[in-house]
Design a protein around this motif. Structure first.
Motif, PDB file in Angstrom:
ATOM      1  N   VAL A 102      -9.434   5.986  -6.842  1.00  0.00           N
ATOM      2  CA  VAL A 102     -10.577   5.164  -6.459  1.00  0.00           C
ATOM      3  C   VAL A 102     -10.107   3.778  -6.024  1.00  0.00           C
ATOM      4  N   SER A 103     -10.597   3.324  -4.878  1.00  0.00           N
ATOM      5  CA  SER A 103     -10.264   1.987  -4.392  1.00  0.00           C
ATOM      6  C   SER A 103     -11.391   1.020  -4.739  1.00  0.00           C
ATOM      7  N   LYS A 129       0.825  -1.213   0.000  1.00  0.00           N
ATOM      8  CA  LYS A 129       0.000   0.000   0.000  1.00  0.00           C
ATOM      9  C   LYS A 129       0.858   1.261   0.000  1.00  0.00           C
ATOM     10  N   LEU A 130       1.955   1.217   0.732  1.00  0.00           N
ATOM     11  CA  LEU A 130       2.847   2.373   0.755  1.00  0.00           C
ATOM     12  C   LEU A 130       3.473   2.601  -0.617  1.00  0.00           C
ATOM     13  N   SER A 131       3.874   1.517  -1.296  1.00  0.00           N
ATOM     14  CA  SER A 131       4.477   1.670  -2.621  1.00  0.00           C
ATOM     15  C   SER A 131       3.466   2.251  -3.614  1.00  0.00           C
ATOM     16  N   ILE A 132       2.203   1.831  -3.502  1.00  0.00           N
ATOM     17  CA  ILE A 132       1.153   2.368  -4.374  1.00  0.00           C
ATOM     18  C   ILE A 132       0.920   3.848  -4.065  1.00  0.00           C
ATOM     19  N   ALA A 133       0.904   4.174  -2.778  1.00  0.00           N
ATOM     20  CA  ALA A 133       0.691   5.568  -2.378  1.00  0.00           C
ATOM     21  C   ALA A 133       1.797   6.470  -2.903  1.00  0.00           C
ATOM     22  N   LYS A 134       3.035   5.988  -2.855  1.00  0.00           N
ATOM     23  CA  LYS A 134       4.147   6.787  -3.372  1.00  0.00           C
ATOM     24  C   LYS A 134       4.029   6.983  -4.876  1.00  0.00           C
ATOM     25  N   SER A 194     -12.509   6.408  -0.213  1.00  0.00           N
ATOM     26  CA  SER A 194     -12.181   5.776   1.063  1.00  0.00           C
ATOM     27  C   SER A 194     -11.340   4.534   0.831  1.00  0.00           C
ATOM     28  N   GLY A 195     -10.516   4.176   1.813  1.00  0.00           N
ATOM     29  CA  GLY A 195      -9.693   2.983   1.699  1.00  0.00           C
ATOM     30  C   GLY A 195      -8.390   3.127   2.450  1.00  0.00           C
ATOM     31  N   THR A 196      -7.764   2.008   2.754  1.00  0.00           N
ATOM     32  CA  THR A 196      -6.499   2.057   3.494  1.00  0.00           C
ATOM     33  C   THR A 196      -5.340   2.512   2.618  1.00  0.00           C
ATOM     34  N   THR A 197      -5.392   2.249   1.311  1.00  0.00           N
ATOM     35  CA  THR A 197      -4.337   2.735   0.428  1.00  0.00           C
ATOM     36  C   THR A 197      -4.479   4.232   0.179  1.00  0.00           C
ATOM     37  N   THR A 198      -5.698   4.698  -0.033  1.00  0.00           N
ATOM     38  CA  THR A 198      -5.900   6.137  -0.221  1.00  0.00           C
ATOM     39  C   THR A 198      -5.580   6.914   1.060  1.00  0.00           C
ATOM     40  N   ILE A 209      -7.172   3.821 -10.486  1.00  0.00           N
ATOM     41  CA  ILE A 209      -7.661   2.742  -9.638  1.00  0.00           C
ATOM     42  C   ILE A 209      -6.492   2.252  -8.789  1.00  0.00           C
ATOM     43  N   VAL A 210      -6.660   2.231  -7.469  1.00  0.00           N
ATOM     44  CA  VAL A 210      -5.582   1.803  -6.578  1.00  0.00           C
ATOM     45  C   VAL A 210      -5.937   0.432  -5.997  1.00  0.00           C
ATOM     46  N   LEU A 211      -5.132  -0.568  -6.360  1.00  0.00           N
ATOM     47  CA  LEU A 211      -5.390  -1.955  -5.958  1.00  0.00           C
ATOM     48  C   LEU A 211      -4.087  -2.676  -5.678  1.00  0.00           C
TER      49      LEU A 211
END
Length: 267
Positions: free
Chosen positions: A173-174, A79-84, A100-104, A207-209
């Motif tokens: 969007v998650s 999730k951190l790598s996606i956020a970066k 909403s979501g833990t990655t966002t 899309i963040v997955l």
């Protein structure tokens, strides 16, 4: 390790993280990937798992939805790598939407501490709004509506209508799953409507997955593959799946594995 022990190992892994890859099982069992695929094929025939591109997922139903607290400890590095990777896509002066979501939430934390300050953030996530409330130079618009207590967000007709009146440079969007056959999905019909509205109101949607969400479907369609602009995922995403997405015209950005996770993480 005996055959039954290997099967139980796979089931325990799927119970803990919902998906597993052929590569990691090959390494754990010290077997060839061909042998692992045959094992997964037999388990699927017995109704114990569902095979996917490059691995397997649990046979839990399309309605399965974890609460925010249950999702927080899962795949923190990913999730951190996606956020970066997401943060790199944001420019000064952007109006963005964070679903909403833990990655966002990790994206919001990078925005709060990062050097880019001329950003306006809209969100339907209560915890994301609270996180960014600590950064007084980052304007925040909180989307209202029916509160989903376990997910910490607002959805429903009020939320949908508010989003339709706004226009974002970028929307993040998650969701719960993505498959080549059916597209981007989530278990809750109301959430699917909201996420679709966010994508429609965004000049560019992301899309963040994390990789555990590839190759399966949830109940409600958010959008088919052909309507996806960009997928932000991590280094563990199945290579063949990623290649198929790119062949269908989807941009895929994979975050890098952190060299020192506990030093770099934003929790």
């Amino acid at each position: 390790m005996l055959q039954e022990e290997r099967k139980q190992y796979i089931l325990n892994l799927l119970n803990a993280k919902s998906s597993v890859t052929v590569a990691e099982l090959s390494k754990a069992f010290q077997l060839s990937e061909v042998s692992v695929r045959k094992m997964l094929m037999r388990m699927e025939e017995q109704g114990e798992i569902k095979r996917t591109w490059g691995g397997a997922v649990s046979v839990e139903g399309s309605l399965q939805e974890y609460s925010h607290s249950e999702k927080v400890p899962k795949y923190l590095k990913e999730k951190l790598s996606i956020a970066k990777a997401a943060y790199e896509c944001i420019n000064d002066g952007d109006a963005i939407m964070l679903d909403s979501g833990t990655t966002t939430l990790q994206i919001a934390r990078l925005i709060k501490k990062g050097p880019k300050r001329k950003i306006m953030v809209t969100t339907n996530a209560i915890n994301i709004a609270m996180e960014l409330a600590e950064a007084e130079d980052i304007p925040v618009v909180l989307i209202g509506g029916e509160v989903r207590h376990r997910i910490l967000c607002c959805t429903g007709n009020f939320a949908d209508e508010m989003v339709r009146r706004l226009f974002f440079d970028k929307g993040f969007v998650s969701g719960n799953h993505i498959s080549l056959e059916h597209g981007f999905t989530t278990p809750n019909i109301g959430e699917a409507n909201f996420k679709r509205a966010v994508m429609n109101s965004s000049k560019e949607s992301f899309i963040v997955l994390d990789h555990s969400k590839f190759g399966d479907d949830s109940l409600s369609l958010i959008c088919p593959i052909k309507e996806i602009d960009t997928v932000l995922t991590d280094w563990g995403a199945p290579i063949q799946f990623v290649e198929q997405l790119r062949l269908k015209g989807v941009r895929v950005i994979c975050g890098n594995e952190p060299v020192n996770y506990w030093k770099d993480t934003v929790l």
